[in-house]
Design a protein around this motif. Structure first.
Motif, short mmCIF file in Angstrom:
data_model
loop_
_atom_site.label_atom_id
_atom_site.label_comp_id
_atom_site.label_asym_id
_atom_site.label_seq_id
_atom_site.Cartn_x
_atom_site.Cartn_y
_atom_site.Cartn_z
N GLU A 16 0.82 -1.22 0.00
CA GLU A 16 0.00 0.00 0.00
C GLU A 16 0.86 1.27 0.00
OE1 GLU A 16 -2.53 -0.37 3.39
OE2 GLU A 16 -3.78 -1.92 2.47
N GLU A 17 2.18 1.10 0.01
CA GLU A 17 3.14 2.20 0.02
C GLU A 17 2.99 3.09 1.25
OE1 GLU A 17 2.93 4.24 -3.72
OE2 GLU A 17 3.76 2.55 -4.83
N ASP A 18 2.57 2.48 2.36
CA ASP A 18 2.53 3.17 3.65
C ASP A 18 3.84 2.83 4.36
OD1 ASP A 18 2.10 4.16 6.18
OD2 ASP A 18 0.01 3.51 6.28
N LEU A 19 4.90 3.57 4.02
CA LEU A 19 6.23 3.20 4.44
C LEU A 19 6.45 3.30 5.95
CD1 LEU A 19 8.33 4.77 1.56
CD2 LEU A 19 7.34 2.48 1.74
N ALA A 20 5.77 4.25 6.60
CA ALA A 20 5.93 4.41 8.05
C ALA A 20 5.41 3.18 8.79
CB ALA A 20 5.21 5.67 8.52
N GLU A 21 4.21 2.73 8.41
CA GLU A 21 3.65 1.54 9.05
C GLU A 21 4.45 0.30 8.70
OE1 GLU A 21 0.87 0.97 11.22
OE2 GLU A 21 1.37 3.06 11.54
N ALA A 22 4.89 0.19 7.44
CA ALA A 22 5.69 -0.96 7.03
C ALA A 22 6.98 -1.03 7.84
CB ALA A 22 6.00 -0.87 5.53
N GLU A 23 7.61 0.11 8.06
CA GLU A 23 8.86 0.16 8.80
C GLU A 23 8.67 -0.28 10.25
OE1 GLU A 23 12.81 0.51 9.59
OE2 GLU A 23 11.84 0.67 7.61
N LYS A 24 7.52 0.06 10.83
CA LYS A 24 7.24 -0.31 12.22
C LYS A 24 7.23 -1.83 12.38
CE LYS A 24 3.03 0.31 13.74
NZ LYS A 24 1.82 1.01 14.22
N TYR A 25 6.52 -2.52 11.48
CA TYR A 25 6.43 -3.97 11.60
C TYR A 25 7.72 -4.66 11.15
CZ TYR A 25 1.59 -3.25 12.73
OH TYR A 25 0.43 -2.85 13.36
N LYS A 26 8.39 -4.06 10.20
CA LYS A 26 9.71 -4.57 9.80
C LYS A 26 10.67 -4.54 10.98
CE LYS A 26 13.67 -3.22 6.89
NZ LYS A 26 14.12 -2.27 5.86
N SER A 27 10.69 -3.41 11.69
CA SER A 27 11.59 -3.27 12.83
C SER A 27 11.26 -4.28 13.92
CB SER A 27 11.50 -1.85 13.40
OG SER A 27 11.92 -0.90 12.44
N TYR A 28 9.97 -4.52 14.14
CA TYR A 28 9.58 -5.48 15.17
C TYR A 28 10.13 -6.87 14.85
CZ TYR A 28 6.91 -8.67 18.03
OH TYR A 28 6.58 -9.68 18.90
#
Length: 260
Positions: A16-28
């Motif tokens: 969905e190109e929501d990079l902020a949310e994607a980064e949060k779950y990636k970091s987790y």
């Protein structure tokens, strides 16, 4: 299970190109499960985890998201999967899970309506029969939206309310309270991050013996320099919290609590 859900959410928000949310779950995933195949799939996108596009894997994906409290995603993806697998034997399971997610977000009446649809559409399946059994036996006992302010509650909770958009802030508060519980050796206390509805999330503190203990713990969290939690919580009995979550009547509870 949350690692699996986080990986799926990373994929969803990336698409969905929501990079902020994607980064949060990636970091987790990378921080908490660095040796998992999900971390490997993030680090090496060319070696992404092969999940066959089947109803069974789609259901597993939905269930992982449900367990993680991502009810909006369950409803969104559940609708897509229902259209994609409209003649599959697992469709009733998908529909029953999305009915439960609907109840978690929108409350008793919405849940009842969705269960009725499952019971009518799949009467010969295990899920259809389960939905009918819930409608016949369980839901009538849960229909009352009245709060009980009389007597001594068996246990109480503290609720810290946050807009759903501030989930990260809520999680930080939860972690701070967890730290306090550990430091103070309050072994019977615990916390959770609970979805209330589409707009609101609670940090709930469980295991408090009575309103006086709850108030004392809340005050300690406010005045102790190690924590200094300024946010005011709501004290609620476990019984009333069940009613509140079922019927989504938080405002009514606050009004009745302030004007008994």
């Amino acid at each position: 299970m949350f690692c699996l859900a986080s990986y799926y959410l990373y994929q969803i928000y990336t698409e969905e190109e929501d990079l902020a949310e994607a980064e949060k779950y990636k970091s987790y995933v990378l921080k908490n499960h660095p040796d998992s195949r999900y971390a490997a799939g993030i680090i090496n996108p060319g070696k992404a985890i092969d999940m066959e596009d089947t109803a069974e894997n789609s259901y597993k994906r939905l269930y992982a998201l449900f367990e993680a409290g991502e009810f909006e995603q369950v409803l969104q993806l559940g609708k897509n999967f229902a259209e994609q697998f409209n003649d599959d034997d697992l469709l009733p399971k998908i529909e029953l899970l999305t009915a439960t997610a609907t109840g978690r977000l929108y409350g008793f009446e919405a849940y009842k309506k969705q269960l009725n649809e499952v019971a009518l559409n799949y009467p010969q399946t295990e899920e259809g029969k389960k939905a009918q059994d819930l409608l016949t036996t369980a839901l009538p006992r849960l229909e009352s939206d009245k709060f009980n302010f009389s007597g001594k509650p068996a246990s109480v909770k503290l609720l810290y309310s946050f807009p759903a958009s501030q989930k990260d802030v809520a999680l930080q508060l939860k972690q701070k309270i967890d730290s306090a519980i550990t430091s103070l050796n309050y072994k019977n206390y615990s916390t959770s991050l609970d979805v209330y509805n589409i707009d609101t999330t609670f940090v709930a503190v469980h295991g408090l013996e009575n309103p006086e203990r709850a108030g004392g713990f809340a005050e300690l969290l406010q005045v102790n320099k190690s924590y200094e939690i300024e946010k005011e919580p709501v004290v609620i009995s476990t019984e009333n919290y069940r009613v509140l979550q079922l019927h989504k009547n938080f405002q009514a509870y606050l009004e009745q609590q302030n004007n008994p």
